[in-house]
Design a protein around this motif. Sequence first.
Motif, PDB file in Angstrom:
ATOM      1  N   ASN A   1      19.077 -16.494 -47.871  1.00 20.59           N
ATOM      2  CA  ASN A   1      19.288 -16.416 -46.434  1.00 20.59           C
ATOM      3  C   ASN A   1      17.912 -16.524 -45.771  1.00 20.59           C
ATOM      4  O   ASN A   1      17.055 -15.666 -46.004  1.00 20.59           O
ATOM      5  CB  ASN A   1      19.957 -15.092 -46.073  1.00 20.59           C
ATOM      6  CG  ASN A   1      20.185 -14.922 -44.583  1.00 20.59           C
ATOM      7  OD1 ASN A   1      19.901 -15.804 -43.790  1.00 20.59           O
ATOM      8  ND2 ASN A   1      20.685 -13.753 -44.205  1.00 20.59           N
TER       9      ASN A   1
ATOM     10  N   GLU B   1      22.525 -13.898 -39.380  1.00 20.38           N
ATOM     11  CA  GLU B   1      23.297 -12.665 -39.364  1.00 20.38           C
ATOM     12  C   GLU B   1      24.545 -12.791 -40.242  1.00 20.38           C
ATOM     13  O   GLU B   1      25.065 -13.880 -40.458  1.00 20.38           O
ATOM     14  CB  GLU B   1      23.704 -12.306 -37.928  1.00 20.38           C
ATOM     15  CG  GLU B   1      22.546 -11.889 -37.033  1.00 20.38           C
ATOM     16  CD  GLU B   1      21.729 -13.049 -36.504  1.00 20.38           C
ATOM     17  OE1 GLU B   1      20.645 -12.823 -35.929  1.00 20.38           O
ATOM     18  OE2 GLU B   1      22.186 -14.209 -36.679  1.00 20.38           O
ATOM     19  N   ASN B   2      25.022 -11.645 -40.714  1.00 24.48           N
ATOM     20  CA  ASN B   2      26.219 -11.634 -41.547  1.00 24.48           C
ATOM     21  C   ASN B   2      27.411 -12.202 -40.785  1.00 24.48           C
ATOM     22  O   ASN B   2      27.524 -12.039 -39.572  1.00 24.48           O
ATOM     23  CB  ASN B   2      26.546 -10.211 -42.001  1.00 24.48           C
ATOM     24  CG  ASN B   2      25.491  -9.642 -42.921  1.00 24.48           C
ATOM     25  OD1 ASN B   2      24.666 -10.376 -43.464  1.00 24.48           O
ATOM     26  ND2 ASN B   2      25.517  -8.327 -43.108  1.00 24.48           N
TER      27      ASN B   2
ATOM     28  N   SER C   1      29.575 -18.605 -45.335  1.00 28.04           N
ATOM     29  CA  SER C   1      29.521 -17.176 -45.058  1.00 28.04           C
ATOM     30  C   SER C   1      28.174 -16.588 -45.457  1.00 28.04           C
ATOM     31  O   SER C   1      27.586 -16.985 -46.464  1.00 28.04           O
ATOM     32  CB  SER C   1      30.634 -16.440 -45.815  1.00 28.04           C
ATOM     33  OG  SER C   1      31.908 -16.850 -45.359  1.00 28.04           O
ATOM     34  N   VAL C   2      27.734 -15.642 -44.671  1.00 26.49           N
ATOM     35  CA  VAL C   2      26.506 -14.904 -44.951  1.00 26.49           C
ATOM     36  C   VAL C   2      26.867 -13.433 -45.123  1.00 26.49           C
ATOM     37  O   VAL C   2      27.611 -12.881 -44.307  1.00 26.49           O
ATOM     38  CB  VAL C   2      25.482 -15.066 -43.809  1.00 26.49           C
ATOM     39  CG1 VAL C   2      24.247 -14.208 -44.067  1.00 26.49           C
ATOM     40  CG2 VAL C   2      25.095 -16.531 -43.643  1.00 26.49           C
ATOM     41  N   SER C   3      26.352 -12.821 -46.170  1.00 24.24           N
ATOM     42  CA  SER C   3      26.591 -11.399 -46.410  1.00 24.24           C
ATOM     43  C   SER C   3      25.266 -10.715 -46.714  1.00 24.24           C
ATOM     44  O   SER C   3      24.266 -11.363 -47.031  1.00 24.24           O
ATOM     45  CB  SER C   3      27.582 -11.196 -47.561  1.00 24.24           C
ATOM     46  OG  SER C   3      27.142 -11.876 -48.723  1.00 24.24           O
ATOM     47  N   GLU C   4      25.261  -9.404 -46.639  1.00 26.03           N
ATOM     48  CA  GLU C   4      24.011  -8.650 -46.716  1.00 26.03           C
ATOM     49  C   GLU C   4      23.389  -8.655 -48.101  1.00 26.03           C
ATOM     50  O   GLU C   4      22.208  -8.322 -48.254  1.00 26.03           O
ATOM     51  CB  GLU C   4      24.251  -7.217 -46.268  1.00 26.03           C
ATOM     52  CG  GLU C   4      25.218  -6.447 -47.153  1.00 26.03           C
ATOM     53  CD  GLU C   4      25.486  -5.056 -46.602  1.00 26.03           C
ATOM     54  OE1 GLU C   4      26.098  -4.265 -47.323  1.00 26.03           O
ATOM     55  OE2 GLU C   4      25.089  -4.776 -45.457  1.00 26.03           O
TER      56      GLU C   4
END
Length: 849
Positions: free
Chosen positions: A52, A101-102, A128-131
Amino acid sequence: MKKQFIRQWTLLLLFALAITPAALAQKTGLERVHENVRVTPYPQQDNPLYLNPSPLIVPVEMRKADYLEFQLSQEQTFPKGKILQSKPLAWCMFNPHRVLENGTWYWRFRSVDKAGKAGEWSATYNFSVSEDIPQFVTPTFDAFMKNMPKGYPRIYCFLEEGLKKAKGNIQTSPEYKDLTNRAQRALNNNYETHPTPYKAANLMGQDANQLYTAYRATGEQRYADKMLAYTRALLASTPDPKLINDFYCGDVLFLLTHTYDACYDRLNREELQKIEDLTFQIAKYHHNVQRKGRVENHIFDNHYWQRAYREMLQIGLMFADKNDTAKEILEYCYELWTARAPASGFNRDGEWHNGQGYFHSNVKTLWYVPSLMSYVTGTDFLQHPFYKNLGKALVYAWPPRSMSAGFGDGNESFNYVSRQRAALADYIARETGDPYAIWYCNENKTATADMDMRIYRIASTDKMYPAGTPLPEDAPKALWMQDTGEMLAHSNLKRYRENTFLSFRSSPFGSGSHTLSDQNSFNLHFRGVPVYRSTGYYLHFSDPHNLLSYRHTRAHNTILVDGIGQPFTTRAYGKLVRMLSGENISYACGDASNAYCGLTDYPMWQKNFKNAKVEESVANGFGETPLKKYRRHILLLHPNIIVIYDELEAGKPVRWDWLLHSPVQFKFDENGKDKILTTYYPEKKFTSIARIFSNSDCKLSQTDRFFSAPDPKKMRKGREYPNQWHMTAAYEKSAANRILTVITLQPDGAKPLNVIHDKNGNPNDFVLAGKWKLRAQLDPSQPAELLIRDPKTGVLFSLGNKTLQIEGENYKREPGTSVLFDVMDGKWTIHEMSDIEPMPTGKLHHDQP
């Protein structure tokens, strides 16, 4: 007293990976994990992110004009004020240069012509973006240009202060003698007097490497004078129209840019302009590629990344403040590194996906680029996950006083750590203080033999590390290189005379390029020498020996299906889907069910076969197979027992050829279907015994001849190329098979490590070394099962469906999982694991548009 233990269930590891139930783990619809040349925009919803922010990459065929424009937003309608929008770009990638951002992100692109006329927006893609995705953010290119060095020399702007200090006491440097000796040999050459200088231009460029370093380190003008003489000889000559080889061009470009850099004040305006013009004239063949879109869309162009990229970056650095083309080149290089570096962009392991043999060819780029970019931008490029893992990877993939893990072209060339690898460890140790890199340097002590990084070491005497730093006490017994697909297990890294080194590979990068057709293969080393290892010699990239007896699957410790191996293509990929490791057991599971997939689809290899007059035929070990499942479970029972359990299934009865290779001859012993293979290694005084068990019978054979012998004309003088021993256990035809192999390593004079059938009468039960109890389900009609336990300590490994007894308690597991009960991080832990699938960067299914 019962041990206190911790339960761990591994479905998701660090990077939000997809899980496939164990019962479904076999040949899948995923055609390839990584497209060799991109045909699918990346990323999309089914592409888990490696970092990311992620780059946005468009296949070059989808660009319909000179430029591409990108939009990125968390809203599908791309509302004004809520989008990241690029300017029209001359390449096929866009880097957001900020943490995303998530949540769900949407992106699209459109083509723009030179007049600024824009085409229609593409389809909208989302991801999708996740932490849990690692974050690594680079500044925008504007930050680089703002801080660009203004004067000359500038190629090593990040070393200038150190070089100034070094000149005062350079003669006391331990590298001074070798530095000046090499430079003197370059001074003794007189290529500038050649009647046609361009015929010696590459030799001039190679000399310039020594001359430039000597001049910058000592300040002695005679080295600069020689560079000037070479450059002026070329400026006075007509350029060679045949100067199109990438390495030849690179050598000449090195001379031109480094002379310009070091001797700027001694060149008149006309000469400076001529050098600039000549640089771009030569660069057009291989280095001025930013508008083609090929490199960002190729999985890994070896020569380009080894040096052409670095040379292109230096061209941009040298002229960007006065030449628009150079500025565009520099911007391209900056964005390309952010998107696809330091090792394909889809590799955070610190290990090289092409194997250990060609790692050294990439070292100069791997240290130079982050040094330059960190200095100019003020952002630490060594915070990329690849670099953060690099110190440990260097140690585990090629330990001191040993051969390497044994994967990739040229891996057999050295029986000791290469100087370039040691020099890179030295760089990481100085710059980051990584304890693994420091220990590696202290153990190898060969970094000073490396020439390419000498200028860094001379300028960095204030960045030293303690000589006595030990290997970290918590160093694990094994590493999982998750992105490259390797497990590297060691019984005793600190004491190489006792170390068992097991390396196992099942790579999502497939085969071809500098990788080999070796999915689900292993190499085994003891006391630093090979016990069982891949065979053949890397004498030529694509001659018959390379194609048939080095790169081909028959040269590796894996299997053939009816005599057929894995083709040279990214379609022939493997998957290292499980890995567990504790103090007593290290385990991995590889799935090569997709690797035996017909013929190569790679034009370069098709051309190479044709040029070598080698046919991709069944007789040569190429073709379609009905393979449905090939799962290999491999364990190191520390310190000296290896267990391999193979699950094999095909759509129709096939012959299963189980392969094992050794530098020494095998002795065969047979007891019905049980086979015993013994090899003795007099130099290191130990014996290896491999015992093979199956419900099917096999015929053992061995030969010390290659399927295609190496060409003596290509052998290097002073090196030996002995024949090696190739063992085949050819199992009778069946649609399914299970094979259990137990390998014991026995030093001379040590107590024998016996492997016997358990007296309980169950043919699937064994006792290993009087300690380990082993049960392996060898009936392929039954669910796979492998149970290994030490009744005395309680250590246990289990593959299968059954409820387990652990410390007197029932442990109910998910069907088909792998369970390890062992000491992990100082605590007794139950670790249960299902398959973790690789992270695809292209289309997921054959029928996906």
